[in-house]
Design an enzyme around this catalytic site. Structure first.
Site, PDB file in Angstrom:
ATOM      1  N   SER A 284      -7.323  -3.753   5.575  1.00 31.94           N
ATOM      2  CA  SER A 284      -7.915  -2.515   5.070  1.00 31.94           C
ATOM      3  C   SER A 284      -6.847  -1.443   4.943  1.00 31.94           C
ATOM      4  O   SER A 284      -5.856  -1.449   5.680  1.00 31.94           O
ATOM      5  CB  SER A 284      -9.016  -2.026   6.010  1.00 31.94           C
ATOM      6  OG  SER A 284      -8.466  -1.300   7.105  1.00 31.94           O
ATOM      7  N   ASP A 285      -7.028  -0.549   3.996  1.00 31.46           N
ATOM      8  CA  ASP A 285      -6.240   0.668   4.055  1.00 31.46           C
ATOM      9  C   ASP A 285      -6.759   1.465   5.246  1.00 31.46           C
ATOM     10  O   ASP A 285      -7.862   1.223   5.753  1.00 31.46           O
ATOM     11  CB  ASP A 285      -6.350   1.457   2.748  1.00 31.46           C
ATOM     12  CG  ASP A 285      -5.101   2.268   2.470  1.00 31.46           C
ATOM     13  OD1 ASP A 285      -4.392   2.624   3.435  1.00 31.46           O
ATOM     14  OD2 ASP A 285      -4.807   2.553   1.292  1.00 31.46           O
ATOM     15  N   TYR A 286      -5.944   2.409   5.694  1.00 35.30           N
ATOM     16  CA  TYR A 286      -6.280   3.116   6.929  1.00 35.30           C
ATOM     17  C   TYR A 286      -7.640   3.817   6.824  1.00 35.30           C
ATOM     18  O   TYR A 286      -7.875   4.593   5.895  1.00 35.30           O
ATOM     19  CB  TYR A 286      -5.189   4.131   7.254  1.00 35.30           C
ATOM     20  CG  TYR A 286      -3.912   3.538   7.831  1.00 35.30           C
ATOM     21  CD1 TYR A 286      -3.631   2.184   7.757  1.00 35.30           C
ATOM     22  CD2 TYR A 286      -2.990   4.353   8.471  1.00 35.30           C
ATOM     23  CE1 TYR A 286      -2.468   1.661   8.295  1.00 35.30           C
ATOM     24  CE2 TYR A 286      -1.822   3.842   9.017  1.00 35.30           C
ATOM     25  CZ  TYR A 286      -1.563   2.495   8.920  1.00 35.30           C
ATOM     26  OH  TYR A 286      -0.406   1.988   9.460  1.00 35.30           O
ATOM     27  N   ALA A 288     -10.427   2.810   5.930  1.00 37.76           N
ATOM     28  CA  ALA A 288     -11.213   2.585   4.719  1.00 37.76           C
ATOM     29  C   ALA A 288     -12.477   1.775   4.942  1.00 37.76           C
ATOM     30  O   ALA A 288     -13.376   1.814   4.098  1.00 37.76           O
ATOM     31  CB  ALA A 288     -10.349   1.907   3.652  1.00 37.76           C
TER      32      ALA A 288
END
Length: 814
Positions: A284-286, A288
């Site tokens: 995941s992006d941070y 997200a």
């Protein structure tokens, strides 16, 4: 070691798949969930040291990833290694199954660490048009990461960007899918190395279309029809997976057609894993995963967000376990997501750990760290990259400056500030982010809970500035005046700057951006702009200095194309330096004084104004460039400087260009043979660019498509032969049924030095009894370069503005 004696998973001679299966059979659900989670490194540090007490609470069930031991602390390299070892030692000896963690770091412009080498930002690396140099850069990053005990790098950024208002333009390789793919694949190869046990997992981001955001705004939706999505935005990721063996992908924050990327099963499973055969992990992006609930309002609560993300194929939650903790447990208990999805994700995570060799070699040699961090050979790569990244946009004969020819006034907010030479994911920028997050009550502070006891000191050792580099060369002939700040509206320094310029023989204005994630930055993540003019009062400073009558050279240190009409029209020379990193000052000075011949080429079209956006070379024939009147009422329709543009201090011409055949069967290839000659009086480098046009396709095609390129070097009178091998499998597109197809018909081939400066090499016909040919997709052909005997030339091809005009037919950017 707590690993069970004699267990299959502890035996390094057993195939990885069997080790994974054995370990999975021994794990509780809590232990499995822990492998999908992460923790900020600073959460395990107290008073600048690893805290065993904190570890016992946070790591009791194990851990998937540690977030940025180097990049989220103020530790020096040897301390980073020590903390990484301590964390691994706890996991290996004090947890039930002894499963080590993956440590990940940001590597957008080199390893984001206090003592690591700071390379040019990606947009500058792309301006070198030299994938092999990017591979060497990534190889240097890999060596530094491994030395400090980290195993996964959050790069390359494979976003294709055609709207430079977007703050993250600087992190990308530009507007063209082929160039992005070539630079990205090279980075992946360099970072991942020749074997997993010696390499670092590359994480391509942001999947997919993140750089096509609405209004150039971060986290905004991207409106991409399926064919455009496939041919432009997915293409670099596909090439990285199929060609370079990419091991990890990060999903984007944004949404596509109403579906946030972290919940997009079609993209993460059907396309990425199903069609392309991707076997690595999706991270995941941070923050997200929770964003599916808190930002997109796509999920009613955190548990539903976790279920949607896991079901879609997001394996690991970064930067800290949140939705994948109790909320995911609840979703599993409620049957909102199949338990098999949990097992699939954990298996992929464990496979990485076995392949990286972490079960056998979880520790690093703390005493040997400094021999690998910012080593001399890494600094040399940084300098070579910086030199080749600089793009000479304009030169009315003022450059190179001649030492001893008079006084130079050095003016501008970026002339004597090394911090401004660095990109948004440099360590210096992120220390500022940590400080702001700790003090902020806003969104950044809510997302990043930075403990009060985290030491945040000096961000980096002193780096040379442009003023330092020029003073070393010009001595007392250099006069400095700051003039103004990057964004502060004060003009208090104008008087001193004008006086310095008026008394000098030439004025060098070093202007542009300050990159970062904080409110004091003008470019970088979430630092989007509605204007491409210089921020603050810098445009006024340019007017004031030009008004003195002293010739002006503008050096733009920036993360995106910047500068208004006055600057680009009235300055006698304009050098685009991007964000050139720790050796950038030296590279700038060398180019200004002619010690190095500039050879960078734009990887993105340079707009005249935001009103033109999007402006890019690969538009369709119907793209408005050739309608009844053509131009806008108030502006030309073409860019200020085209894609691929870049001048030098010598001149090159295309002496000849030809194809080896005029007819080719599907699945075969055609050779394009080009002779390039240096007709100037000094050695230099040039980038030969190969474009094609498919004017007979059953689906409308771009007016030009980059399909290959080669950087060549030659002395005065030197001649170089370049042979491009162009496979037909590289010339297809997605037809009306959205099937990749190579059609029979005629292909035009152009070679030259930019997207609006090229010659027709010839045409060839793809033949077959079937107009829609099922040919395996190719991502690139081969290029061979050889020297030819020199010849004498009279330089009649060089125009007054320094542009090189190759002979032969020319297609304008219409």
């Amino acid at each position: 070691m707590r690993q069970e004696s004699g267990a299959v998973y502890t035996d390094p001679t057993v195939p990885v798949g069997e080790r994974v299966a054995d370990l999975m059979g021994r794990m509780t659900r809590e232990e499995k969930l822990a492998q999908l989670g992460s923790v900020w490194a600073f959460s395990l540090i107290e008073g600048g040291r690893y805290s065993a007490e904190r570890a016992r609470t946070i790591l009791r069930h194990g851990l998937g990833q540690v977030t940025r031991v180097a990049g989220a602390t103020n530790l020096k390299a040897a301390q980073v290694a020590r903390v990484a070892n301590a964390i691994q030692r706890f996991l290996m000896t004090e947890t039930r199954l002894g499963i080590p963690a993956i440590v990940h770091e940001e590597v957008c412009s080199g390893l984001m660490a206090r003592e690591a080498t700071i390379f040019p930002q990606a947009i500058g690396v792309a301006s070198t048009w030299e994938p092999e140099l990017n591979r060497r850069l990534a190889d240097a990053v890999r060596a530094q990461m491994r030395a400090m005990g980290s195993h996964q790098g959050l790069s390359p950024v494979l976003d294709v960007v055609r709207d430079p208002r977007w703050g993250r333009t600087e992190e990308t390789y530009g507007e063209d899918p082929y160039l992005v793919a070539r630079m990205g694949a090279a980075f992946v190869r360099g970072l991942q190395g020749s074997s997993p046990a010696e390499g670092v997992i590359a994480t391509a981001k942001h999947f997919v279309g993140y750089g096509a955001s609405e209004g150039g705004l971060n986290w905004a939706p991207a409106h991409l029809p399926p064919r455009l999505l496939r041919e432009v935005y997915l293409y670099p990721f596909e090439a990285a997976v199929r060609e370079a063996g990419l091991q990890s992908v990060m999903a984007g924050y944004h949404e596509l057609d109403g579906i946030p990327c972290h919940a997009n099963h079609e993209l993460l499973n059907d396309v990425l894993r199903g069609e392309w055969g991707f076997t690595g992990t999706v991270v995941s992006d941070y923050f997200a995963v929770d964003d599916l609930h808190s930002y997109h309002r796509f999920a009613e609560d955190k548990a539903r967000a976790a279920a949607l993300a896991l079901d879609a194929g997001v394996d690991v939650e970064l930067p800290a376990t949140d939705a994948y903790a109790g909320s995911l447990t609840g979703a599993l208990d409620a049957g909102e997501v199949d338990e098999r999805k949990l097992d699939e994700a954990v298996s992929r995570v464990l496979r990485h750990k076995f392949e990286l060799g972490l079960f056998e070699n979880p520790y690093v040699d703390e005493a040997a760290v400094m021999t690998a961090v910012n080593a001399e050979q890494h600094q040399e790569v940084a300098l070579e990259t910086a030199r080749r990244s600089l793009v000479l946009l304009k030169n009315e004969g003022i450059l190179p400056l001649r030492p001893g020819a008079g006084t130079v006034a050095l003016i501008g907010p970026n002339a004597d500030n090394a911090r401004h030479l660095l990109g948004d994911y440099s360590f210096a920028a992120h220390v500022e982010s940590l400080a702001q997050a700790r003090e902020s009550q806003g969104l950044l502070g809510q997302m990043m809970t930075v403990p009060d006891d985290l030491e945040i000191g000096e961000s980096t050792d002193q780096l040379p500035t442009v003023r330092d580099a020029l003073t070393a060369r010009l001595g007392d002939a250099l006069r400095y005046a700051r003039g103004c700040d990057v964004i502060d509206p004060s003009k208090d320094g104008f008087e001193e700057a004008v006086a310095a310029a008026a008394a000098a023989d030439v004025a060098v204005l070093v202007l542009g951006d300050r990159s970062g994630l904080t409110l004091g930055a003008t470019t970088g993540e979430s630092r989007d702009r509605s204007s491409l003019e210089l921020p603050g009062v810098q445009e006024d400073l340019v007017r004031a200095v030009v008004a003195t009558g002293t010739p002006v050279v503008a050096v733009l240190v920036a993360g995106r194309p910047v500068g208004g009409d006055f600057l680009h029209e009235k300055c006698a020379g304009v050098l685009m330096a991007w964000l050139p990193g720790q050796t950038g000052a030296q590279a700038i000075a060398e180019v200004l004084l002619g010690e190095v011949n500039p050879s960078g080429k734009l990887p993105i079209s340079y707009p005249r104004t935001v009103g033109q956006i999007p402006v890019y070379y690969g538009h369709k024939v119907s793209g408005g460039r050739s309608h009844w009147h053509g131009d806008y009422v108030d502006s030309p329709v073409g860019p200020r400087y085209c894609f691929g543009h870049g001048l030098g201090y010598t001149s090159f011409v295309i002496e000849q260009a030809a194809l080896d055949r005029t007819e080719v069967t599907a699945g075969d290839s055609v050779a394009v043979e080009v002779t390039v000659a240096n007709t100037g009086d000094r050695a230099g480098e040039e980038v030969v660019q190969l474009y094609i046009r498919d004017a007979q396709a059953t689906v409308t095609r771009p007016v030009l498509e980059l399909k290959s390129f080669a950087r060549v070097s030659a002395g005065p009178g030197g001649r170089t032969a370049v042979r491009f091998q162009l496979p037909t499998g590289q010339l297809g597109f997605y037809d009306r049924d959205m099937t990749y197809t190579v059609e029979s018909g005629q292909i035009e081939v152009y070679v030259g030095f930019s997207s609006d400066n090229h010659t027709l090499a010839g045409t060839f016909t793809i033949t077959s009894g079937d107009d829609r040919l099922k040919v395996q997709k190719s991502y690139t052909g081969t290029v061979s370069i050889s020297e030819l005997p020199p010849a004498s030339f009279r330089d009649s091809s060089r125009s007054d503005d320094g542009a090189v005009r190759p002979a032969g037919n020319r297609v304008a950017e219409k």
